[in-house]
Design a protein around this motif. Structure first.
Motif, mmCIF file in Angstrom:
data_model
loop_
_atom_site.group_PDB
_atom_site.id
_atom_site.type_symbol
_atom_site.label_atom_id
_atom_site.label_comp_id
_atom_site.label_asym_id
_atom_site.label_seq_id
_atom_site.Cartn_x
_atom_site.Cartn_y
_atom_site.Cartn_z
ATOM 1 N N ARG A 49 6.210 2.062 2.790
ATOM 2 C CA ARG A 49 5.397 2.490 1.641
ATOM 3 C C ARG A 49 4.648 1.309 1.039
ATOM 4 N NH1 ARG A 49 8.818 5.518 -2.693
ATOM 5 N NH2 ARG A 49 9.822 3.473 -2.768
ATOM 6 N N GLY A 50 5.296 0.136 0.996
ATOM 7 C CA GLY A 50 4.621 -1.048 0.481
ATOM 8 C C GLY A 50 3.551 -1.565 1.417
ATOM 9 N N ILE A 51 3.749 -1.401 2.717
ATOM 10 C CA ILE A 51 2.806 -1.926 3.703
ATOM 11 C C ILE A 51 1.586 -1.038 3.855
ATOM 12 C CG2 ILE A 51 2.525 -2.399 6.185
ATOM 13 C CD1 ILE A 51 5.462 -3.307 6.201
ATOM 14 N N VAL A 52 1.754 0.284 3.687
ATOM 15 C CA VAL A 52 0.683 1.227 3.998
ATOM 16 C C VAL A 52 -0.567 0.960 3.154
ATOM 17 C CG1 VAL A 52 1.261 3.043 2.333
ATOM 18 C CG2 VAL A 52 0.280 3.673 4.546
ATOM 19 N N LYS A 53 -0.393 0.347 2.002
ATOM 20 C CA LYS A 53 -1.544 0.039 1.135
ATOM 21 C C LYS A 53 -2.344 -1.149 1.650
ATOM 22 C CE LYS A 53 -0.649 -1.417 -3.074
ATOM 23 N NZ LYS A 53 -0.261 -1.400 -4.504
ATOM 24 N N GLN A 54 -1.777 -1.880 2.604
ATOM 25 C CA GLN A 54 -2.400 -3.091 3.144
ATOM 26 C C GLN A 54 -2.760 -4.064 2.016
ATOM 27 O OE1 GLN A 54 -5.629 -2.085 5.808
ATOM 28 N NE2 GLN A 54 -4.447 -0.479 6.828
ATOM 29 N N PRO A 55 -1.746 -4.477 1.243
ATOM 30 C CA PRO A 55 -2.014 -5.350 0.098
ATOM 31 C C PRO A 55 -2.260 -6.783 0.541
ATOM 32 C CG PRO A 55 0.332 -5.035 0.340
ATOM 33 C CD PRO A 55 -0.305 -4.200 1.416
ATOM 34 N N ASN A 56 -2.860 -7.543 -0.334
ATOM 35 C CA ASN A 56 -3.026 -8.973 -0.063
ATOM 36 C C ASN A 56 -1.767 -9.758 -0.414
ATOM 37 O OD1 ASN A 56 -5.629 -8.719 0.907
ATOM 38 N ND2 ASN A 56 -6.558 -8.967 -1.120
ATOM 39 N N VAL A 57 -0.907 -9.160 -1.262
ATOM 40 C CA VAL A 57 0.383 -9.773 -1.598
ATOM 41 C C VAL A 57 1.460 -8.714 -1.424
ATOM 42 C CG1 VAL A 57 1.792 -10.869 -3.382
ATOM 43 C CG2 VAL A 57 -0.661 -11.363 -3.261
ATOM 44 N N LEU A 58 2.462 -9.020 -0.620
ATOM 45 C CA LEU A 58 3.588 -8.109 -0.401
ATOM 46 C C LEU A 58 4.869 -8.816 -0.832
ATOM 47 C CD1 LEU A 58 4.821 -5.479 0.767
ATOM 48 C CD2 LEU A 58 4.963 -6.662 2.985
ATOM 49 N N ILE A 59 5.600 -8.188 -1.752
ATOM 50 C CA ILE A 59 6.840 -8.766 -2.265
ATOM 51 C C ILE A 59 8.009 -7.927 -1.768
ATOM 52 C CG2 ILE A 59 8.116 -9.419 -4.344
ATOM 53 C CD1 ILE A 59 5.363 -9.395 -5.797
ATOM 54 N N LEU A 60 8.943 -8.569 -1.109
ATOM 55 C CA LEU A 60 10.151 -7.897 -0.625
ATOM 56 C C LEU A 60 11.337 -8.476 -1.397
ATOM 57 C CD1 LEU A 60 9.434 -8.014 3.234
ATOM 58 C CD2 LEU A 60 8.895 -6.180 1.624
ATOM 59 N N ASP A 61 11.814 -7.724 -2.379
ATOM 60 C CA ASP A 61 12.900 -8.203 -3.236
ATOM 61 C C ASP A 61 14.244 -7.807 -2.635
ATOM 62 O OD1 ASP A 61 14.549 -9.072 -5.214
ATOM 63 O OD2 ASP A 61 13.796 -7.726 -6.771
ATOM 64 N N ASP A 62 14.732 -8.659 -1.730
ATOM 65 C CA ASP A 62 16.002 -8.401 -1.056
ATOM 66 C C ASP A 62 16.021 -6.993 -0.469
ATOM 67 O OD1 ASP A 62 18.393 -9.269 -0.102
ATOM 68 O OD2 ASP A 62 19.525 -8.947 -1.949
ATOM 69 N N SER A 63 14.886 -6.592 0.082
ATOM 70 C CA SER A 63 14.714 -5.206 0.505
ATOM 71 C C SER A 63 15.132 -4.954 1.948
ATOM 72 C CB SER A 63 13.247 -4.787 0.322
ATOM 73 O OG SER A 63 12.387 -5.731 0.912
ATOM 74 N N THR A 64 15.759 -5.958 2.586
ATOM 75 C CA THR A 64 16.312 -5.742 3.933
ATOM 76 C C THR A 64 17.833 -5.910 3.922
ATOM 77 O OG1 THR A 64 15.955 -8.073 4.517
ATOM 78 C CG2 THR A 64 14.192 -6.521 5.056
ATOM 79 N N SER A 65 18.415 -5.861 2.719
ATOM 80 C CA SER A 65 19.853 -6.123 2.597
ATOM 81 C C SER A 65 20.704 -5.065 3.289
ATOM 82 C CB SER A 65 20.247 -6.210 1.115
ATOM 83 O OG SER A 65 19.893 -5.009 0.445
ATOM 84 N N ALA A 66 20.187 -3.839 3.402
ATOM 85 C CA ALA A 66 20.964 -2.759 4.020
ATOM 86 C C ALA A 66 20.682 -2.619 5.517
ATOM 87 C CB ALA A 66 20.673 -1.437 3.316
ATOM 88 N N LEU A 67 19.799 -3.475 6.058
ATOM 89 C CA LEU A 67 19.450 -3.397 7.482
ATOM 90 C C LEU A 67 20.443 -4.201 8.308
ATOM 91 C CD1 LEU A 67 16.834 -2.303 6.209
ATOM 92 C CD2 LEU A 67 15.552 -3.597 7.924
#
Length: 578
Positions: free
Chosen positions: A487-505
């Motif tokens: 969902r964060g990537i689909v916008k194709q932003p110039n800044v992408l922030i991942l706040d510990d968002s792979t902790s469950a992977l």
């Protein structure tokens, strides 16, 4: 607030008032006919047939007045319902829009469960209040004044009985309202408390059951519920004494009135005929006065809850968002990030969470942020999309102070994926398109591939049309995180922030996500907040935070040589991996 909303429905307001006046007019008109009927019956000069004719005419008039009052009552209910329903719907929408404009700090000030109660229970109370206003509260003073004036005109000598009765009823009503008022104020607070306990219990159902805390939760809920019960019972006990007291006062007034009229008739037999009809009309007007005061008192008590709720909604609508965006044209910002001597503390806190943070990141770089729990990593991340404004210092994106750019510019430039993945009820596609409503199927596929979500999406029969339950309960923690990243990537932003968002992977999925971010988002500035150094080891620049201070920055190899804190974290984690 309410008057502004009422202005939109002037026709229905006028109709409600007109139909209410029909009811009042019919109620005040009827006693005068009773006086005329009794005068005809006591008239010795009229023949029996003459009396029947006159009484029949008065009876037809009474039926006509009753029909007018009935029609007015029906139409008044319809129009009052239209006004109350429409105005409350408008207020609910205005309240929701205002909440949507709130910053994180504003929402935390009110608390989420409190806002939910205000938008549901409090607005329902306002709706009930509006219904009472157009059906009772406006009618009562008109009915009271009309009956009061007509009763004195009918029996001028007994005016003092009306005054005493009114004074006693008003006194009882005032005492009752004073006793019940605090209970109504406490009622809304207790509803908020019960709502919060229930919400926490339902959201944390797994924790409650795993630690066998059902009895403790029941005890907390029962305590709040019993307090609410006590308040309601106290109000009920007071209310239960009001009607009997009103009845006693009114019956005593009627007794005194009849007693005095009987003395008039005894003293002067010639007055008997005129006084007989008058006393019946007088008694009816007295009953209307008593009825209007009783209804006014009861409705005022219940309306007090509505006025309290109105104040709570007004508090939301009057709250100006603590964060304002510049009213400037939208523009495209590059992905460069700069913190210039930034310090920050949360509203209500005494201590700074971030202290004198300064660093620069060029567009397209990968920035890692690492540190112990509570060091301020997530806080730093939340300043970049301007969830909060710094207490001091400047945060820049694309060389622009965030306080000088429009909201649209900021939202189009930055995406943030939070550690706690939150999905909304709907479909996978509807959740991903929150990042970009106009996203094509190809854009959804690309985002899902980078986030490593396509491997489970493609296994679903409905694929992107697969249903997402409330809060994404039908997906695992890792799947929800991957959908959030997509969902964060689909916008194709110039800044992408991942706040510990792979902790469950798992380790494999996390590695694949990192590789995809390197390859496919090489022009996007990526800020990765992580507990594990392995998640940011390949970053172009790593920021090391300790107790809110930036104690080191550089590449992995540089920090191993220059930062004791980073080296200790790395060696500890490396030891665990080994």
């Amino acid at each position: 607030m309410v008057f502004k909303a009422l202005g939109k429905y002037k026709f229905w307001v006028a109709a409600a008032l007109f139909t209410m006046l029909l009811q009042v007019g019919a109620a005040l008109w009827q006693p005068s006919f009773m006086k005329d009927i009794l005068n005809v019956m006591s008239n010795m000069t009229l023949s029996t047939s003459g009396k029947v004719d006159k009484i029949s005419g008065y009876g037809v008039s009474l039926i006509g007045i009753a029909v007018i009052g009935l029609i007015g009552s029906i139409l008044n209910t319809i129009t009052a319902a239209k006004v109350s329903q429409s105005v409350s719907a408008d207020i609910r929408e205005r309240t929701f829009r205002r909440i949507q404009s709130f910053s994180y700090a504003d929402i935390e000030k009110f608390k989420a469960e409190n806002l939910v109660v205000r938008m549901t229970n409090d607005i329902n109370q306002i709706q009930i209040l509006l219904m009472m206003i157009f059906q009772v509260l406006i009618r009562v003073p008109i009915l009271f004044l009309g009956a009061f004036v007509l009763s004195i005109i009918t029996m001028p000598k007994l005016w003092w009985i009306i005054i005493i009765m009114v004074a006693l009823i008003v006194l009882v009503t005032g005492i009752a309202m004073k006793l019940m008022g605090p209970n109504f104020v406490a009622f809304q607070t207790l509803v908020d408390k019960i709502n919060g306990i229930a919400k926490d219990n339902l959201r944390g159902a797994r924790v409650v059951k795993s630690f066998v805390q059902e009895a403790n939760q029941e005890q907390k809920f029962d305590a709040a519920s019993d307090e609410l019960l006590g308040r309601n019972l106290a109000t009920g006990y007071i209310f239960s004494t009001i009607i009997p007291l009103f009845t006693i006062i009114s019956q005593l007034a009627i007794f005194v009135a009849i007693l005095f009229v009987s003395t008039y008739i005894t003293d002067s037999q010639s007055l008997a005929q005129s006084q007989l009809g008058g006393i019946m009309s007088f008694i009816q007007y007295m009953m209307l006065i008593m009825f209007s005061i009783i209804m006014g008192g009861m409705m005022s008590m219940f309306a007090s809850r509505g006025f309290i709720s109105m104040g709570r909604i007004k508090e939301i609508l009057d709250t100006k968002p603590s964060m304002k965006f510049a009213d400037v044209p939208a523009e495209t910002l590059t992905g460069s990030i700069e913190f210039d001597d930034v310090s920050f503390k949360y509203p209500g806190d005494d201590e700074l969470t971030l202290k004198d943070i300064s660093f620069k990141a060029a567009a397209g770089e990968m920035i890692g942020v690492v540190g112990a729990t509570g060091s301020g990593k997530s806080t730093l991340a939340q300043l970049i999309p301007r969830f909060y404004d710094p207490t001091s210092g400047v945060v820049k994106v694309g060389g622009q102070d965030l306080r000088q750019v429009s909201e649209k510019t900021l939202k189009n430039t930055i995406s943030i994926v939070l550690q706690k993945a939150i999905l909304f009820y709907g479909t996978i596609a509807s959740n991903l398109k929150q990042g970009k409503p106009t996203a094509t199927s190809a854009e959804l596929d690309r985002a899902a591939e980078i986030a490593q979500a396509s491997e489970f999406i493609n296994q679903l029969p409905e694929k992107y049309d697969a249903k997402v339950e409330e809060r994404g309960s039908n997906f695992s923690g890792g799947q929800k995180q991957r959908l959030s990243i997509a969902r964060g990537i689909v916008k194709q932003p110039n800044v992408l922030i991942l706040d510990d968002s792979t902790s469950a992977l798992d380790a494999r999925s996390e590695k694949l996500v990192q590789q995809a971010l390197d390859q496919d988002l090489d022009k996007t500035t990526t800020v990765i907040i992580a507990q594990k150094i392995s998640s940011i080891i390949r970053a172009d620049k790593i920021l090391v935070l300790d107790e809110g201070r930036l104690v080191g920055q550089g590449t992995h190899q540089e920090l191993l040589q220059t930062s004791d804190i980073y080296r200790k974290i790395y060696e500890t984690q490396k030891g665990k991996e080994d």
